[in-house]
Scaffold this motif. Structure first.
Motif, PDB file in Angstrom:
ATOM      1  N   THR A   1       0.833  -1.202   0.000  1.00 41.28           N
ATOM      2  CA  THR A   1       0.000   0.000   0.000  1.00 41.28           C
ATOM      3  C   THR A   1       0.866   1.250   0.000  1.00 41.28           C
ATOM      4  OG1 THR A   1      -1.554  -1.275   1.293  1.00 41.28           O
ATOM      5  CG2 THR A   1      -1.968   1.075   1.114  1.00 41.28           C
ATOM      6  N   GLU A   2       1.945   1.204   0.804  1.00 35.85           N
ATOM      7  CA  GLU A   2       2.843   2.358   0.855  1.00 35.85           C
ATOM      8  C   GLU A   2       3.435   2.624  -0.522  1.00 35.85           C
ATOM      9  OE1 GLU A   2       5.299   3.295   4.309  1.00 35.85           O
ATOM     10  OE2 GLU A   2       7.023   2.734   3.092  1.00 35.85           O
ATOM     11  N   ALA A   3       3.859   1.552  -1.208  1.00 35.49           N
ATOM     12  CA  ALA A   3       4.420   1.713  -2.552  1.00 35.49           C
ATOM     13  C   ALA A   3       3.385   2.344  -3.480  1.00 35.49           C
ATOM     14  CB  ALA A   3       4.867   0.358  -3.086  1.00 35.49           C
ATOM     15  N   ALA A   4       2.127   1.864  -3.407  1.00 34.43           N
ATOM     16  CA  ALA A   4       1.088   2.376  -4.298  1.00 34.43           C
ATOM     17  C   ALA A   4       0.755   3.832  -3.993  1.00 34.43           C
ATOM     18  CB  ALA A   4      -0.164   1.514  -4.183  1.00 34.43           C
ATOM     19  N   ILE A   5       0.808   4.213  -2.694  1.00 32.45           N
ATOM     20  CA  ILE A   5       0.491   5.598  -2.334  1.00 32.45           C
ATOM     21  C   ILE A   5       1.588   6.542  -2.801  1.00 32.45           C
ATOM     22  CG2 ILE A   5       0.298   7.193  -0.372  1.00 32.45           C
ATOM     23  CD1 ILE A   5      -1.195   5.059   1.138  1.00 32.45           C
ATOM     24  N   MET A   6       2.837   6.115  -2.640  1.00 33.42           N
ATOM     25  CA  MET A   6       3.925   7.068  -2.814  1.00 33.42           C
ATOM     26  C   MET A   6       4.592   7.043  -4.183  1.00 33.42           C
ATOM     27  SD  MET A   6       5.780   6.996   0.873  1.00 33.42           S
ATOM     28  CE  MET A   6       6.845   8.360   0.450  1.00 33.42           C
ATOM     29  N   ALA A   7       4.597   5.883  -4.868  1.00 33.96           N
ATOM     30  CA  ALA A   7       5.540   5.740  -5.985  1.00 33.96           C
ATOM     31  C   ALA A   7       4.906   5.920  -7.354  1.00 33.96           C
ATOM     32  CB  ALA A   7       6.214   4.382  -5.899  1.00 33.96           C
ATOM     33  N   ASP A   8       5.764   6.287  -8.330  1.00 35.14           N
ATOM     34  CA  ASP A   8       5.370   6.323  -9.735  1.00 35.14           C
ATOM     35  C   ASP A   8       5.679   4.984 -10.405  1.00 35.14           C
ATOM     36  OD1 ASP A   8       4.890   9.069  -9.380  1.00 35.14           O
ATOM     37  OD2 ASP A   8       7.010   9.493  -9.726  1.00 35.14           O
ATOM     38  N   ARG A   9       6.540   4.211  -9.749  1.00 35.25           N
ATOM     39  CA  ARG A   9       7.046   2.998 -10.376  1.00 35.25           C
ATOM     40  C   ARG A   9       7.466   2.056  -9.253  1.00 35.25           C
ATOM     41  NH1 ARG A   9      12.831   3.406 -13.282  1.00 35.25           N
ATOM     42  NH2 ARG A   9      13.251   1.209 -13.702  1.00 35.25           N
ATOM     43  N   ALA A  10       7.265   0.754  -9.484  1.00 41.54           N
ATOM     44  CA  ALA A  10       7.662  -0.206  -8.450  1.00 41.54           C
ATOM     45  C   ALA A  10       8.630  -1.221  -9.040  1.00 41.54           C
ATOM     46  CB  ALA A  10       6.436  -0.911  -7.883  1.00 41.54           C
ATOM     47  N   LEU A  11       9.706  -1.519  -8.282  1.00 46.24           N
ATOM     48  CA  LEU A  11      10.633  -2.585  -8.631  1.00 46.24           C
ATOM     49  C   LEU A  11      10.469  -3.673  -7.590  1.00 46.24           C
ATOM     50  CD1 LEU A  11      13.864  -0.497  -9.372  1.00 46.24           C
ATOM     51  CD2 LEU A  11      12.195  -1.354 -11.011  1.00 46.24           C
ATOM     52  N   VAL A  12      10.096  -4.871  -8.011  1.00 45.51           N
ATOM     53  CA  VAL A  12       9.918  -5.965  -7.062  1.00 45.51           C
ATOM     54  C   VAL A  12      11.204  -6.776  -7.032  1.00 45.51           C
ATOM     55  CG1 VAL A  12       8.575  -8.014  -6.446  1.00 45.51           C
ATOM     56  CG2 VAL A  12       7.450  -6.043  -7.512  1.00 45.51           C
ATOM     57  N   MET A  13      11.714  -7.012  -5.833  1.00 43.22           N
ATOM     58  CA  MET A  13      12.960  -7.761  -5.688  1.00 43.22           C
ATOM     59  C   MET A  13      12.686  -9.153  -5.144  1.00 43.22           C
ATOM     60  SD  MET A  13      15.690  -4.983  -4.236  1.00 43.22           S
ATOM     61  CE  MET A  13      17.050  -6.143  -4.252  1.00 43.22           C
ATOM     62  N   ALA A  14      13.492 -10.132  -5.581  1.00 44.35           N
ATOM     63  CA  ALA A  14      13.415 -11.496  -5.064  1.00 44.35           C
ATOM     64  C   ALA A  14      14.756 -11.825  -4.415  1.00 44.35           C
ATOM     65  CB  ALA A  14      13.121 -12.474  -6.197  1.00 44.35           C
ATOM     66  N   PRO A  15      14.758 -12.714  -3.412  1.00 43.02           N
ATOM     67  CA  PRO A  15      15.995 -12.986  -2.687  1.00 43.02           C
ATOM     68  C   PRO A  15      16.847 -14.099  -3.316  1.00 43.02           C
ATOM     69  CG  PRO A  15      14.157 -14.028  -1.571  1.00 43.02           C
ATOM     70  CD  PRO A  15      13.603 -13.382  -2.806  1.00 43.02           C
ATOM     71  N   ASP A  16      18.069 -14.258  -2.794  1.00 44.08           N
ATOM     72  CA  ASP A  16      18.980 -15.390  -3.058  1.00 44.08           C
ATOM     73  C   ASP A  16      19.249 -15.673  -4.520  1.00 44.08           C
ATOM     74  OD1 ASP A  16      19.228 -15.896  -0.261  1.00 44.08           O
ATOM     75  OD2 ASP A  16      17.241 -16.823  -0.336  1.00 44.08           O
ATOM     76  N   PRO A  17      20.031 -14.950  -5.207  1.00 43.32           N
ATOM     77  CA  PRO A  17      20.570 -13.662  -4.779  1.00 43.32           C
ATOM     78  C   PRO A  17      19.589 -12.541  -5.051  1.00 43.32           C
ATOM     79  CG  PRO A  17      21.429 -14.226  -6.928  1.00 43.32           C
ATOM     80  CD  PRO A  17      20.536 -15.358  -6.520  1.00 43.32           C
ATOM     81  N   GLY A  18      19.738 -11.415  -4.383  1.00 40.41           N
ATOM     82  CA  GLY A  18      18.830 -10.286  -4.558  1.00 40.41           C
ATOM     83  C   GLY A  18      18.845  -9.788  -5.990  1.00 40.41           C
ATOM     84  N   ARG A  19      17.683  -9.758  -6.619  1.00 34.05           N
ATOM     85  CA  ARG A  19      17.602  -9.303  -8.014  1.00 34.05           C
ATOM     86  C   ARG A  19      16.226  -8.710  -8.248  1.00 34.05           C
ATOM     87  NH1 ARG A  19      16.528 -14.441  -7.185  1.00 34.05           N
ATOM     88  NH2 ARG A  19      14.910 -15.461  -8.412  1.00 34.05           N
ATOM     89  N   ILE A  20      16.102  -7.976  -9.360  1.00 30.77           N
ATOM     90  CA  ILE A  20      14.818  -7.342  -9.656  1.00 30.77           C
ATOM     91  C   ILE A  20      14.046  -8.240 -10.607  1.00 30.77           C
ATOM     92  CG2 ILE A  20      13.751  -5.382 -10.817  1.00 30.77           C
ATOM     93  CD1 ILE A  20      16.089  -3.746  -9.577  1.00 30.77           C
ATOM     94  N   VAL A  21      12.832  -8.622 -10.206  1.00 31.10           N
ATOM     95  CA  VAL A  21      12.049  -9.558 -11.012  1.00 31.10           C
ATOM     96  C   VAL A  21      10.890  -8.882 -11.722  1.00 31.10           C
ATOM     97  CG1 VAL A  21      12.654 -11.660  -9.797  1.00 31.10           C
ATOM     98  CG2 VAL A  21      10.819 -10.214  -8.915  1.00 31.10           C
ATOM     99  N   THR A  22      10.466  -7.732 -11.224  1.00 35.79           N
ATOM    100  CA  THR A  22       9.356  -7.028 -11.858  1.00 35.79           C
ATOM    101  C   THR A  22       9.646  -5.540 -11.852  1.00 35.79           C
ATOM    102  OG1 THR A  22       7.854  -8.660 -10.901  1.00 35.79           O
ATOM    103  CG2 THR A  22       6.860  -6.678 -11.837  1.00 35.79           C
ATOM    104  N   ASP A  23       9.347  -4.889 -12.958  1.00 39.60           N
ATOM    105  CA  ASP A  23       9.533  -3.442 -13.054  1.00 39.60           C
ATOM    106  C   ASP A  23       8.258  -2.897 -13.677  1.00 39.60           C
ATOM    107  OD1 ASP A  23      10.164  -0.863 -13.628  1.00 39.60           O
ATOM    108  OD2 ASP A  23      12.126  -1.302 -14.503  1.00 39.60           O
TER     109      ASP A  23
END
Ligand SMILES: Nc1ncnc2c1ncn2[C@@H]1O[C@H](COP(=O)(O)OP(=O)(O)OP(=O)(O)O)[C@@H](O)[C@H]1O
Ligand SMILES: [Mg+2]
Lengths: 287, 280
Positions: free
Chosen positions: A234-256
């Protein structure tokens, strides 16, 4: 509103003062003026092949990250606990050096901390031996810009709604008020980039929602680029213009994904709620 | 309605007055208890004096009782002798303690900040700390040209350790987030020291100084038994040699009173430097 306009107006005024000084043969540091000019828009951030491994760790904590943030954009980094969000933010802010790859702000490689990009942490960590105004002025003091303190701090405190508390000790303030002092402290040096590491997670829901709206509004008024770490969709949706979703092991961006929750970022608004739900589904599917 | 509106500020004012009165009462009570404690000490002293006067073998010491001592004290105060004997002692303690602060505070900060220095220095410093300052006396006398310098050295040796260790402990307790935040805001090492480290540990430094002063004041008197012809320690020795026991008692009293006053000053400074809210 008055406070905001006076803070924003401070810049044209700067221009006039500089003009007056140069006409009278009085020269300020030209680099500082150039910096103030650049402030008019936020920073451009580029992450190139960024990798990080903590000393003694077996695997990479972050692996081959690659993305750009355009000036004035507010980007939310969302991901589960331990996926490397704080590590990424520290690397962008120059508080740590990456094992490989690099961070470029306005085309320059980040090598250390700098008042042009400031990190705001989960805890306000104000200095309890100082007043609210003194805490807010720390960045200017460290940058050797003491002359600006008297001019900049009062409108800033008004911006965060703490004018009445200027001369109070910070220990007299509530958690939300303290976090607002930390926000004023971060904004005092007129940064181009604000890096927020779960800045509201220690606050109650009501204060948190209010501050989320406030920070987005202030960032937009000042044209700041913002990178926001959060695990609250919810915080991301309220504040951001764009969201990057990260996944662990190793940390990487899976959704932009770009966010378009409509003009009213509030859970009563159906368009906002739909966009929030879309982000939540994306998060569940990938993170 | 109007009555209620008017009585509101009145009640607020009477609340404030009541709080003031309660504070005053608490203060008076602690003053009274303090006075009672001193009264008990005085009574024990009088009892001791009476016992000495009674005992045939100890009659020579009868002048140590309260009345002759206080009479002599008054006499000495009027002739300015108290200041004359205290000033050299205070001067020596001031120098010794001052040098100890100049050495102990920077060393303490370094030890608190640098783990390797802490490990390196821990064993030697603990060993040196455990040596009674007075055991350095023969070495100090050989090493320094003047008696005054030797005494100042002994006071330095006695007081540097509490200051150094209290400072180091304070530095270790500094919230790392404060340092991270200041680095993030562009602080250089001097900024860190002036705006973060020193204010954060001011109270710890003052606590160390208070401990150091207590030890220094105790070490001073035996250190002044040697060589010098001024100061409180010399005055004690001199009074004993001339069998002037009223003077001896008065000097002992002066030592206690000055020590207590200095300690109270330190306590005030500690309160002044404390940024922690006691009422939260
Ligand atoms: N100083 C460190 N030394 C070694 N490993 C670390 C260190 N800091 C973090 N890590 C590891 O790196 C990984 C990422 O940590 P990071 O703090 O970036 O996660 P995060 O996404 O911010 O999590 P959270 O949402 O809980 O704050 C974790 O597995 C953590 O154990
Ligand atoms: Mg984190």
């Amino acid at each position: 509103m008055n406070a905001i306009s006076s803070f924003v107006q401070a810049r044209p005024l700067d221009g006039i003062l500089t003009l007056a000084r140069s006409l009278s043969g009085h020269h300020d540091d030209p680099r500082r003026d150039a910096k103030a000019e650049r402030n008019a828009t936020g920073a451009h951030v580029q992450i190139e092949g960024l990798q990080h491994r903590y000393k003694g760790a077996a695997a990479n904590c972050l692996d081959k990250l690659e993305f750009k943030v355009t000036p004035g954009q507010i980007v939310a980094l969302v991901g589960r606990s331990g996926c490397g969000k704080s590590t990424l933010l520290h690397l962008i802010g120059g508080l740590m050096q990456p094992s490989a790859g690099g961070v470029y702000i306005d085309g320059n490689r980040v090598k250390s901390a700098c008042p042009r990009w400031v990190v705001m942490f989960q805890a306000p960590s104000l200095f309890p031996w100082m007043t609210v105004a003194q805490n807010a002025a720390l960045g200017l003091r460290f940058a050797g810009r003491k002359a600006e303190i008297a001019k900049r701090i009062p409108p800033l405190l008004e911006l965060v709604g703490l004018t009445a508390f200027a001369d109070r000790n910070v220990q007299d303030l509530s958690g939300g008020q303290q976090q607002r002092v930390a926000l004023a402290r971060s904004l005092a040096t007129q940064p181009e980039l604000l890096l927020l590491d779960e800045p509201f997670s220690a606050l109650d829901a009501f204060t948190r929602r209010a501050l989320q709206q406030d920070v987005r509004r202030i960032a937009k008024e000042l044209g700041l680029t913002v990178v926001l770490v959060t695990h609250d969709i919810t915080e991301a949706a309220i504040m951001a213009d764009r969201a990057l979703v990260m996944a662990p092991d190793p940390g990487r961006i899976v959704t932009d994904t770009l966010l378009d929750p409509g003009p009213e970022r509030h859970r009563d608004n159906p368009q906002f709620e739909a966009e929030r739900a879309r982000l939540a589904t994306l998060f569940e599917a990938t993170a | 309605m109007t009555e209620a509106a008017f009585s509101q500020p009145d009640r607020a004012r009477s609340d404030a007055v009541n709080a003031r009165i309660a504070m005053l009462q608490g203060w008076l009570r602690s003053m009274a208890i303090g006075a009672l404690g001193l009264g008990i000490l005085g009574a024990l002293w009088a009892l001791g004096g009476w016992y000495i006067a009674q005992s045939p073998g100890m009659f020579a010491f009868a002048q140590l009782a309260p009345v002759p001592t206080l009479e002599r004290l008054w006499d000495m105060a009027q002739r300015g002798e108290i200041w004359d004997m205290s000033a050299p002692s205070l001067n020596r303690v001031g120098w010794g303690l001052g040098i100890a602060i100049l050495v102990g505070v920077p060393m303490g900060i370094l030890i608190g900040r640098l783990a390797w220095l802490r490990d390196l220095s821990n064993a030697p410093f603990q060993l040196l700390r455990m040596i009674s300052p007075l055991s350095w006396m023969p070495i100090a006398i050989m090493a320094f040209a003047t008696w005054d310098a030797a005494i100042i050295f002994l006071i330095f040796v006695a007081s540097v350790w509490p200051i150094m260790f209290a400072t180091a402990a304070g530095v270790k307790r500094i919230d790392p987030a404060w340092l991270k935040v200041s680095r993030n805001l562009g602080a250089n090492p001097v900024h860190m020291l002036v705006y973060v480290i020193l204010p954060a540990i001011a109270q710890d430094i003052m606590t160390g100084i208070r401990l150091a002063l207590g030890i220094a004041w105790v070490v001073l008197v035996p250190a002044e038994y040697l060589g010098v012809s001024s100061g409180l320690g010399f005055a004690i020795n001199d009074a004993r040699d001339s069998l002037d026991y009223a003077r001896l008692g008065a000097t002992v009293l002066v030592i206690g009173v000055i020590g207590y006053a200095l300690d109270s000053l330190c306590l005030l400074a500690i309160k002044r430097f404390s940024w922690l809210r006691s009422d939260t």
